[in-house]
Design an enzyme around this catalytic site. Structure first.
Site, PDB file in Angstrom:
ATOM      1  N   SER A   1       0.874  -1.196   0.000  1.00 38.58           N
ATOM      2  CA  SER A   1       0.000   0.000   0.000  1.00 38.58           C
ATOM      3  C   SER A   1       0.896   1.226   0.000  1.00 38.58           C
ATOM      4  O   SER A   1       2.066   1.152   0.412  1.00 38.58           O
ATOM      5  CB  SER A   1      -0.850  -0.019   1.284  1.00 38.58           C
ATOM      6  OG  SER A   1      -1.543   1.204   1.436  1.00 38.58           O
TER       7      SER A   1
ATOM      8  N   TYR B   1      -1.804  -0.681  10.774  1.00 33.44           N
ATOM      9  CA  TYR B   1      -1.790  -0.850   9.310  1.00 33.44           C
ATOM     10  C   TYR B   1      -0.447  -0.405   8.738  1.00 33.44           C
ATOM     11  O   TYR B   1       0.154  -1.105   7.923  1.00 33.44           O
ATOM     12  CB  TYR B   1      -2.939  -0.062   8.688  1.00 33.44           C
ATOM     13  CG  TYR B   1      -3.203  -0.419   7.241  1.00 33.44           C
ATOM     14  CD1 TYR B   1      -3.690  -1.672   6.887  1.00 33.44           C
ATOM     15  CD2 TYR B   1      -2.954   0.491   6.221  1.00 33.44           C
ATOM     16  CE1 TYR B   1      -3.932  -1.996   5.558  1.00 33.44           C
ATOM     17  CE2 TYR B   1      -3.197   0.184   4.893  1.00 33.44           C
ATOM     18  CZ  TYR B   1      -3.683  -1.065   4.557  1.00 33.44           C
ATOM     19  OH  TYR B   1      -3.923  -1.390   3.235  1.00 33.44           O
TER      20      TYR B   1
HETATM   21  N1  LIG Z   1      -8.746  -0.698  -0.999  1.00 30.80           N
HETATM   22  C1  LIG Z   1      -7.688   0.095  -0.893  1.00 30.80           C
HETATM   23  O1  LIG Z   1      -7.808   1.339  -0.981  1.00 30.80           O
HETATM   24  C2  LIG Z   1      -6.308  -0.505  -0.726  1.00 30.80           C
HETATM   25  C3  LIG Z   1      -5.201   0.323  -0.909  1.00 30.80           C
HETATM   26  C4  LIG Z   1      -3.936  -0.209  -0.765  1.00 30.80           C
HETATM   27  C5  LIG Z   1      -3.772  -1.530  -0.449  1.00 30.80           C
HETATM   28  N2  LIG Z   1      -4.845  -2.345  -0.263  1.00 30.80           N
HETATM   29  C6  LIG Z   1      -4.620  -3.748   0.055  1.00 30.80           C
HETATM   30  O2  LIG Z   1      -5.238  -4.548  -0.916  1.00 30.80           O
HETATM   31  C7  LIG Z   1      -5.488  -5.844  -0.369  1.00 30.80           C
HETATM   32  C8  LIG Z   1      -6.913  -6.275  -0.714  1.00 30.80           C
HETATM   33  O3  LIG Z   1      -7.812  -5.400  -0.056  1.00 30.80           O
HETATM   34  P1  LIG Z   1      -9.177  -4.882  -0.712  1.00 30.80           P
HETATM   35  O4  LIG Z   1      -9.085  -3.415  -0.791  1.00 30.80           O
HETATM   36  O5  LIG Z   1      -9.504  -5.661  -1.920  1.00 30.80           O
HETATM   37  O6  LIG Z   1     -10.194  -5.214   0.503  1.00 30.80           O
HETATM   38  P2  LIG Z   1     -11.502  -6.147   0.557  1.00 30.80           P
HETATM   39  O7  LIG Z   1     -12.446  -5.753  -0.545  1.00 30.80           O
HETATM   40  O8  LIG Z   1     -11.962  -6.048   1.972  1.00 30.80           O
HETATM   41  O9  LIG Z   1     -10.956  -7.621   0.251  1.00 30.80           O
HETATM   42  C9  LIG Z   1     -10.107  -8.266   1.178  1.00 30.80           C
HETATM   43  C10 LIG Z   1      -9.933  -9.698   0.773  1.00 30.80           C
HETATM   44  O10 LIG Z   1      -9.025 -10.326   1.692  1.00 30.80           O
HETATM   45  C11 LIG Z   1      -9.646 -11.512   2.204  1.00 30.80           C
HETATM   46  N3  LIG Z   1      -9.109 -11.800   3.528  1.00 30.80           N
HETATM   47  C12 LIG Z   1      -9.070 -10.987   4.614  1.00 30.80           C
HETATM   48  N4  LIG Z   1      -8.465 -11.622   5.642  1.00 30.80           N
HETATM   49  C13 LIG Z   1      -8.130 -12.867   5.198  1.00 30.80           C
HETATM   50  C14 LIG Z   1      -7.474 -13.988   5.779  1.00 30.80           C
HETATM   51  N5  LIG Z   1      -7.048 -13.970   7.053  1.00 30.80           N
HETATM   52  N6  LIG Z   1      -7.286 -15.098   5.012  1.00 30.80           N
HETATM   53  C15 LIG Z   1      -7.707 -15.132   3.728  1.00 30.80           C
HETATM   54  N7  LIG Z   1      -8.326 -14.102   3.125  1.00 30.80           N
HETATM   55  C16 LIG Z   1      -8.545 -12.984   3.849  1.00 30.80           C
HETATM   56  C17 LIG Z   1     -11.127 -11.240   2.159  1.00 30.80           C
HETATM   57  O11 LIG Z   1     -11.830 -12.469   2.068  1.00 30.80           O
HETATM   58  P3  LIG Z   1     -13.056 -12.902   3.041  1.00 30.80           P
HETATM   59  O12 LIG Z   1     -13.567 -11.655   3.714  1.00 30.80           O
HETATM   60  O13 LIG Z   1     -14.040 -13.516   2.070  1.00 30.80           O
HETATM   61  O14 LIG Z   1     -12.452 -13.894   3.969  1.00 30.80           O
HETATM   62  C18 LIG Z   1     -11.229 -10.476   0.828  1.00 30.80           C
HETATM   63  O15 LIG Z   1     -11.267 -11.384  -0.268  1.00 30.80           O
HETATM   64  C19 LIG Z   1      -5.210  -5.735   1.132  1.00 30.80           C
HETATM   65  O16 LIG Z   1      -3.950  -6.285   1.418  1.00 30.80           O
HETATM   66  C20 LIG Z   1      -5.201  -4.227   1.374  1.00 30.80           C
HETATM   67  O17 LIG Z   1      -4.400  -3.877   2.487  1.00 30.80           O
HETATM   68  C21 LIG Z   1      -6.133  -1.853  -0.395  1.00 30.80           C
END
Ligand SMILES: NC(=O)c1ccc[n+]([C@@H]2O[C@H](COP(=O)([O-])OP(=O)(O)OC[C@H]3O[C@@H](n4cnc5c(N)ncnc54)[C@H](OP(=O)(O)O)[C@@H]3O)[C@@H](O)[C@H]2O)c1
Length: 232
Positions: A135, A148
């Site tokens: 991130s 975080y």
């Molecule tokens: N959205 C942003 O603005 C942003 C920016 C920078 C980085 N990121 C990073 O991008 C990545 C994906 O996030 P997202 O934005 O797509 O959020 P999201 O829509 O909440 O998706 C998160 C995913 O991670 C899974 N997950 C969470 N904990 C888990 C665990 N212990 N084991 C297996 N799966 C798990 C969830 O699956 P279930 O809930 O179905 O278990 C879901 O598929 C993260 O690492 C986040 O830090 C996001």
């Protein structure tokens, strides 16, 4: 046909990458903490190709190893790991609970180590490519972000070190550092109109497909990606 595993592919960024890789001809395994969510996502993705839904928790090493075993039993190889699963908990340090600190580090940092540890032998065999989804919070700190920031600063450093460990085997390791992406992150409900300024999950998918198409001699080790016109 190449095989990819996306941890946390049930929604958000992971789902967007899954769709893009399927359209690019990969077989794709997605994981979620619950088989119901993994199955629901797989049902939405199956129109695009060969998809495998797996229940696995990245914070549990045995669970990750079983996920890899299932993929090898079914498809015999693993070429791409997208270590994407992550959570976001935000609170000032004096209000942050021990449980939320632990869940953040166990998922976002230790979970990526477990995902790589469980798959590295297969990725070395295929001379494949590992991506971690860090991130911009892995390089920019902010109030309320102690857990975080710690997880993502750690992940950025961890991934760069792993990149140096594995390049001699012909394995590429990249860390992607996104800004705001329209996803379910931190219990957000994505909304087409109000989230239109953000990076979209399909943009993340395109980025991964483009990076995988780089010549074998070239390794994109760290990539920052951000909205062109941020709000607020
Ligand atoms: N959205 C942003 O603005 C942003 C920016 C920078 C980085 N990121 C990073 O991008 C990545 C994906 O996030 P997202 O934005 O797509 O959020 P999201 O829509 O909440 O998706 C998160 C995913 O991670 C899974 N997950 C969470 N904990 C888990 C665990 N212990 N084991 C297996 N799966 C798990 C969830 O699956 P279930 O809930 O179905 O278990 C879901 O598929 C993260 O690492 C986040 O830090 C996001």
């Amino acid at each position: 046909m190449k095989v990819a595993l996306i941890t946390g592919g049930s929604k958000g960024i992971g789902f967007g990458i899954a769709e893009a890789l399927l359209k690019d001809g990969y077989k794709v395994a997605i994981t979620s903490r619950t088989i119901a969510s993994a199955n629901q996502a797989a049902a939405d993705l199956v129109a695009f190709g060969d998809v495998l839904a797996i229940e696995a928790n990245v914070a549990d090493f045995n669970s990750q190893q079983e996920a890899i075993n299932l993929i090898i039993e079914k498809w015999g190889q693993l070429d791409v790991l997208i270590a994407n699963a992550g959570v976001g908990h935000f609170a000032p340090v004096d209000e942050l609970s021990v449980d939320l600190w632990k869940e953040t580090i166990d998922t976002n940092l230790t979970g990526v180590f477990y995902s790589i540890k469980a798959s590295v032998d297969e990725i070395k065999k295929s001379k494949g490519h590992i991506f971690t989804i860090s991130s911009l919070a892995g390089t920019n700190f902010f109030a309320g972000g102690s857990a975080y920031n710690a997880s993502k600063f750690g992940l950025t450093g961890f991934t760069q070190s792993v990149m140096l460990d594995l390049r001699k085997y012909g394995v590429k390791v990249s860390t992607i550092m996104p800004g705001s992406v329209a996803s379910h992150f931190n219990n957000h409900q994505p909304d087409g109109e109000t989230d239109a300024w953000k990076i979209q999950p399909e943009d993340m998918g395109k980025l991964i497909v483009d990076l995988l198409a780089m010549p074998a001699r070239t390794l994109p080790s760290k990539v920052e990606i951000r909205p062109t016109t941020p709000k607020g």
